[in-house]
Scaffold this motif. Structure first.
Motif, PDB file in Angstrom:
ATOM      1  N   LEU A 105      11.604  -9.111   8.108  1.00  0.00           N
ATOM      2  CA  LEU A 105      12.111  -7.745   8.005  1.00  0.00           C
ATOM      3  C   LEU A 105      11.127  -6.749   8.605  1.00  0.00           C
ATOM      4  N   ILE A 106       9.858  -6.898   8.270  1.00  0.00           N
ATOM      5  CA  ILE A 106       8.843  -5.979   8.802  1.00  0.00           C
ATOM      6  C   ILE A 106       8.751  -6.110  10.316  1.00  0.00           C
ATOM      7  N   ALA A 107       8.776  -7.348  10.815  1.00  0.00           N
ATOM      8  CA  ALA A 107       8.628  -7.575  12.252  1.00  0.00           C
ATOM      9  C   ALA A 107       9.852  -7.145  13.045  1.00  0.00           C
ATOM     10  N   SER A 108      10.990  -6.905  12.371  1.00  0.00           N
ATOM     11  CA  SER A 108      12.203  -6.515  13.095  1.00  0.00           C
ATOM     12  C   SER A 108      12.138  -5.074  13.583  1.00  0.00           C
ATOM     13  N   ARG A 109      11.165  -4.300  13.108  1.00  0.00           N
ATOM     14  CA  ARG A 109      11.042  -2.898  13.499  1.00  0.00           C
ATOM     15  C   ARG A 109       9.844  -2.686  14.415  1.00  0.00           C
ATOM     16  N   MET A 110       9.970  -1.692  15.288  1.00  0.00           N
ATOM     17  CA  MET A 110       8.850  -1.293  16.132  1.00  0.00           C
ATOM     18  C   MET A 110       7.940  -0.391  15.302  1.00  0.00           C
ATOM     19  N   LEU A 111       6.667  -0.723  15.232  1.00  0.00           N
ATOM     20  CA  LEU A 111       5.744  -0.007  14.352  1.00  0.00           C
ATOM     21  C   LEU A 111       4.609   0.607  15.163  1.00  0.00           C
ATOM     22  N   ASP A 112       4.394   1.915  14.967  1.00  0.00           N
ATOM     23  CA  ASP A 112       3.208   2.531  15.543  1.00  0.00           C
ATOM     24  C   ASP A 112       2.083   2.459  14.512  1.00  0.00           C
ATOM     25  N   ASN A 113       0.939   3.080  14.815  1.00  0.00           N
ATOM     26  CA  ASN A 113      -0.218   2.979  13.920  1.00  0.00           C
ATOM     27  C   ASN A 113       0.070   3.553  12.538  1.00  0.00           C
ATOM     28  N   ARG A 114       0.878   4.615  12.472  1.00  0.00           N
ATOM     29  CA  ARG A 114       1.186   5.214  11.176  1.00  0.00           C
ATOM     30  C   ARG A 114       1.940   4.225  10.293  1.00  0.00           C
ATOM     31  N   ARG A 115       2.944   3.605  10.859  1.00  0.00           N
ATOM     32  CA  ARG A 115       3.750   2.671  10.073  1.00  0.00           C
ATOM     33  C   ARG A 115       2.981   1.393   9.765  1.00  0.00           C
ATOM     34  N   VAL A 116       2.133   0.961  10.674  1.00  0.00           N
ATOM     35  CA  VAL A 116       1.285  -0.205  10.392  1.00  0.00           C
ATOM     36  C   VAL A 116       0.384   0.078   9.197  1.00  0.00           C
ATOM     37  N   LEU A 117      -0.191   1.285   9.158  1.00  0.00           N
ATOM     38  CA  LEU A 117      -1.049   1.651   8.032  1.00  0.00           C
ATOM     39  C   LEU A 117      -0.263   1.711   6.729  1.00  0.00           C
ATOM     40  N   ALA A 118       0.935   2.300   6.768  1.00  0.00           N
ATOM     41  CA  ALA A 118       1.748   2.409   5.551  1.00  0.00           C
ATOM     42  C   ALA A 118       2.131   1.034   5.026  1.00  0.00           C
ATOM     43  N   VAL A 119       2.572   0.155   5.923  1.00  0.00           N
ATOM     44  CA  VAL A 119       2.965  -1.196   5.511  1.00  0.00           C
ATOM     45  C   VAL A 119       1.748  -1.995   5.050  1.00  0.00           C
ATOM     46  N   GLY A 120       0.664  -1.921   5.819  1.00  0.00           N
ATOM     47  CA  GLY A 120      -0.530  -2.691   5.479  1.00  0.00           C
ATOM     48  C   GLY A 120      -1.144  -2.269   4.157  1.00  0.00           C
ATOM     49  N   LEU A 121      -1.246  -0.954   3.924  1.00  0.00           N
ATOM     50  CA  LEU A 121      -1.814  -0.481   2.659  1.00  0.00           C
ATOM     51  C   LEU A 121      -0.932  -0.872   1.478  1.00  0.00           C
ATOM     52  N   GLY A 122       0.388  -0.810   1.672  1.00  0.00           N
ATOM     53  CA  GLY A 122       1.293  -1.220   0.600  1.00  0.00           C
ATOM     54  C   GLY A 122       1.115  -2.683   0.239  1.00  0.00           C
ATOM     55  N   LEU A 123       0.984  -3.545   1.250  1.00  0.00           N
ATOM     56  CA  LEU A 123       0.795  -4.972   0.986  1.00  0.00           C
ATOM     57  C   LEU A 123      -0.552  -5.244   0.318  1.00  0.00           C
ATOM     58  N   VAL A 124      -1.595  -4.561   0.786  1.00  0.00           N
ATOM     59  CA  VAL A 124      -2.925  -4.778   0.204  1.00  0.00           C
ATOM     60  C   VAL A 124      -2.960  -4.329  -1.253  1.00  0.00           C
ATOM     61  N   VAL A 125      -2.409  -3.139  -1.532  1.00  0.00           N
ATOM     62  CA  VAL A 125      -2.397  -2.644  -2.913  1.00  0.00           C
ATOM     63  C   VAL A 125      -1.514  -3.530  -3.790  1.00  0.00           C
ATOM     64  N   GLY A 126      -0.355  -3.928  -3.259  1.00  0.00           N
ATOM     65  CA  GLY A 126       0.549  -4.763  -4.043  1.00  0.00           C
ATOM     66  C   GLY A 126      -0.064  -6.091  -4.429  1.00  0.00           C
ATOM     67  N   THR A 127      -0.733  -6.742  -3.480  1.00  0.00           N
ATOM     68  CA  THR A 127      -1.355  -8.035  -3.783  1.00  0.00           C
ATOM     69  C   THR A 127      -2.660  -7.872  -4.561  1.00  0.00           C
ATOM     70  N   GLY A 128      -3.259  -6.683  -4.493  1.00  0.00           N
ATOM     71  CA  GLY A 128      -4.543  -6.473  -5.165  1.00  0.00           C
ATOM     72  C   GLY A 128      -4.451  -5.861  -6.545  1.00  0.00           C
ATOM     73  N   MET A 129      -3.234  -5.688  -7.082  1.00  0.00           N
ATOM     74  CA  MET A 129      -3.095  -5.066  -8.399  1.00  0.00           C
ATOM     75  C   MET A 129      -3.837  -5.802  -9.511  1.00  0.00           C
ATOM     76  N   PRO A 130      -3.936  -7.148  -9.500  1.00  0.00           N
ATOM     77  CA  PRO A 130      -4.740  -7.806 -10.546  1.00  0.00           C
ATOM     78  C   PRO A 130      -6.196  -7.357 -10.548  1.00  0.00           C
ATOM     79  N   VAL A 131      -6.703  -6.884  -9.411  1.00  0.00           N
ATOM     80  CA  VAL A 131      -8.073  -6.365  -9.335  1.00  0.00           C
ATOM     81  C   VAL A 131      -8.102  -4.872  -9.625  1.00  0.00           C
ATOM     82  N   ILE A 132      -7.097  -4.151  -9.100  1.00  0.00           N
ATOM     83  CA  ILE A 132      -7.084  -2.689  -9.212  1.00  0.00           C
ATOM     84  C   ILE A 132      -6.830  -2.232 -10.639  1.00  0.00           C
ATOM     85  N   GLN A 133      -5.847  -2.859 -11.315  1.00  0.00           N
ATOM     86  CA  GLN A 133      -5.444  -2.359 -12.627  1.00  0.00           C
ATOM     87  C   GLN A 133      -6.560  -2.441 -13.671  1.00  0.00           C
TER      88      GLN A 133
END
Length: 574
Positions: free
Chosen positions: A373-401
């Protein structure tokens, strides 16, 4: 709606009874494995065994059966029209513990105030249709990918005994889990027919059989033997009481469960439709609304709050079924289980490594679906940052919380899942990055010096900026170049420089290309010229060029005014 190749039964396809029963048993085994959540809550609350646990479990199963029927029936304002069940989740326990700890509070308030979760979801469902530009395809991809990664993480915890709900690791239990996973993979890859469709159930049965042979479950078997076969639950077990302090934690829980539902429904929609390109928001809103109604019923019967089960949806898709008729079979078995304690207790017999194997099996399909789904869209740097930060925060919640809880101890009672946190971050960053982005951009080109690369570079930069799909941008590039060639070869642009102005626009559903120039109008013919006409006249060549342009776009319109300004408007479905 076109059925994907890996789906044998589409949304409206009835299931053969034997297959339907097998798939429903498979769903029942998966959904019921998390009955450990009401067991944990009953023990933590000091409820008498086994009556306290059975009352909560039965009420929760009734709620789960009701919401499945609401979803697959798809009334006018209620129900998604797809099969997707709800399951118990440990994410609701901190909020429930907080309500129980309030002065003068009790279990009547803990369960009776679950209606706040339902009202929050119902209210949120009416906002979803206004979120077309927020809940985009890449946000959906983040949600689906985080569901898959969450399933994988939970599967590894169950497999290796690191979960709070799992059993201690041993070589024998790990062997049972490995055999279960190998059976699922083998049946999916090499088996045919019914065995291929029921690969997860075959793996669970193999893992369970080996666990019994190795004597891994003696205590659980004894507890199961002591349970009665038939028991009418006491509903509601605790009653109802209003507690103002429960409103905020339960409202936060309802919001998190609504986000989980949106991600799960994205999996459902994509797995059922080969031509899917973005979330269909109307059925998605009806699905969240149906969950809200189910939680109103949960407050009435004193059931636990439930979350949309991405694992159960992935399990159905991995078995080749998107049929909503599976919902009726699964709901019937859940209703039966609510009255048969032996069935409820049987779920607690399932070894954690065997369940972990199933979660790992499902995680592979779900994670890859989100990545696609993510790869189906054309992403500039802004969208890459938004997607990347969301994935990092989502997977890192056991550390963040835990770190945030040290700063603000009150957050110990707010279990924001990795999915909810990751989606919130992606949506927030995407909204911030949208500032300063114009939905329409213009650029002038001199025909004599314009190349295909110039047109391609301009349109691709706009596609990345807006997050458009690759396909409409590619078509716009080809059609745009066809227009440039037609205008140049037939000398339709007046003036010494022969300039054209190209404007682009985007609104998530339509990619628009507008070409303006002064000179002669490019005719958008509805019929192509004959071969004889092409050989005899240059006008026929112009007619053919206009015909190709009009046929390549979703819609095409040409107009001119008294000053000789010609406008060619082309649209491409995104």
């Amino acid at each position: 709606m076109r059925r994907p190749d890996n789906i044998a039964f589409g949304v409206n396809d009835p299931l053969p009874p034997r297959l339907a029963l097998g798939l429903a048993l498979q769903q029942l085994a998966f959904l019921g494995a998390l009955m450990v959540i009401p067991d944990i809550y009953a023990r933590a609350s000091g409820l008498p065994e086994p009556g306290g646990f059975l009352n909560i479990a039965s009420a929760t199963l009734l709620v789960s059966a009701l919401v499945i029927v609401l979803q697959v029936r798809a009334l006018r304002y209620l129900g998604a029209g797809y099969y997707y069940p709800l399951q118990t989740t440990g994410a609701v326990l901190p909020g429930m513990y907080l309500v129980a700890s309030l002065p003068g509070s009790g279990l009547d308030a803990v369960f009776g105030m679950v209606w706040v979760v339902g009202l929050t979801q119902i209210g949120f469902s009416f906002l979803i249709l206004r979120m077309r530009n927020i809940f985009t395809t890449e946000v959906s991809g983040v949600a689906v990918m985080l569901i898959g990664l969450g399933l994988g993480a939970l599967g590894l915890q169950q497999m290796f005994g690191t979960s709070a709900y799992s059993q201690p690791l041993s070589g024998a239990s790990l062997l049972a889990g490995a055999l279960a996973l190998a059976t699922m993979v083998g049946c999916n890859v090499w088996a045919k027919g019914l065995l291929k469709l029921l690969a997860p159930l075959a793996g669970l049965l193999m893992g369970m059989a080996l666990s019994l042979l190795l004597g891994l479950l003696p205590e659980q078997v004894q507890a199961w033997q002591a349970l009665p076969w038939l028991r009418l639950p006491q509903l509601p077990a605790f009653g109802w009481r209003f507690e103002a302090g429960a409103i905020v934690p339960y409202a936060v829980t309802g919001f998190a469960l609504a986000l989980t539902s949106m991600g799960t429904q994205t999996i459902v929609q994509r797995s059922a439709d080969a031509d899917w390109v973005r979330p269909h928001l109307r059925p998605l809103a009806r699905g969240v609304r149906a969950e809200g109604v189910a939680h109103l019923f949960a407050a009435l019967v004193n059931g636990l709050p439930l979350a949309a089960s991405g694992g159960a949806v992935s399990l159905a898709a991995a078995s080749g079924s998107a049929s909503r008729y599976l919902g009726y079979w699964t709901a019937a078995l859940l209703l039966l289980a609510a009255l048969v304690p032996k069935l409820i207790g049987a779920w607690l017999l399932l070894p954690a490594p065997v369940m972990g194997a199933l979660l790992l099996y499902l995680a592979t399909f779900t994670t890859l679906s989100g990545l696609q789904l993510i790869a189906s869209r054309m992403l500039d740097n802004r969208r890459v940052l938004a997607v990347g930060l969301g994935l990092v925060v989502g997977t890192g919640m056991p550390v963040i919380q835990p770190a945030l809880q040290k700063l603000w101890p009150a957050l110990a009672y707010v279990a924001l899942s990795g999915l909810a946190a990751g989606v919130c971050v992606t949506v927030l960053m995407s909204s911030v990055f949208r500032l300063g982005i114009r939905q329409g951009t213009r650029k002038r080109f001199v025909l004599a010096s314009t190349t295909l690369d110039d047109i391609t570079e301009f349109l691709e930069s706009q596609g990345r900026l807006w997050g458009a799909r690759h396909e409409p941008v590619r078509r716009a590039e080809l059609v745009g170049w066809q227009v440039v060639e037609a205008l140049t070869s037939h000398h339709l642009v007046a003036g010494p420089l022969s300039e054209i102005e190209v404007e682009t626009g985007f609104d998530e559903y339509i990619f628009t290309l507008i070409v303006r120039y002064r000179g002669g109008l490019l005719p958008l013919a509805k019929q192509p010229p004959s071969a004889e006409e092409l050989m005899a006249s240059t006008e026929a060549e112009l007619q053919m060029a206009g015909y190709l342009v009009s046929q390549s776009a979703h819609s095409a319109r040409a107009s001119s005014n008294a000053d000789g300004l010609c406008t060619l408007r082309l649209t491409f479905e995104n």
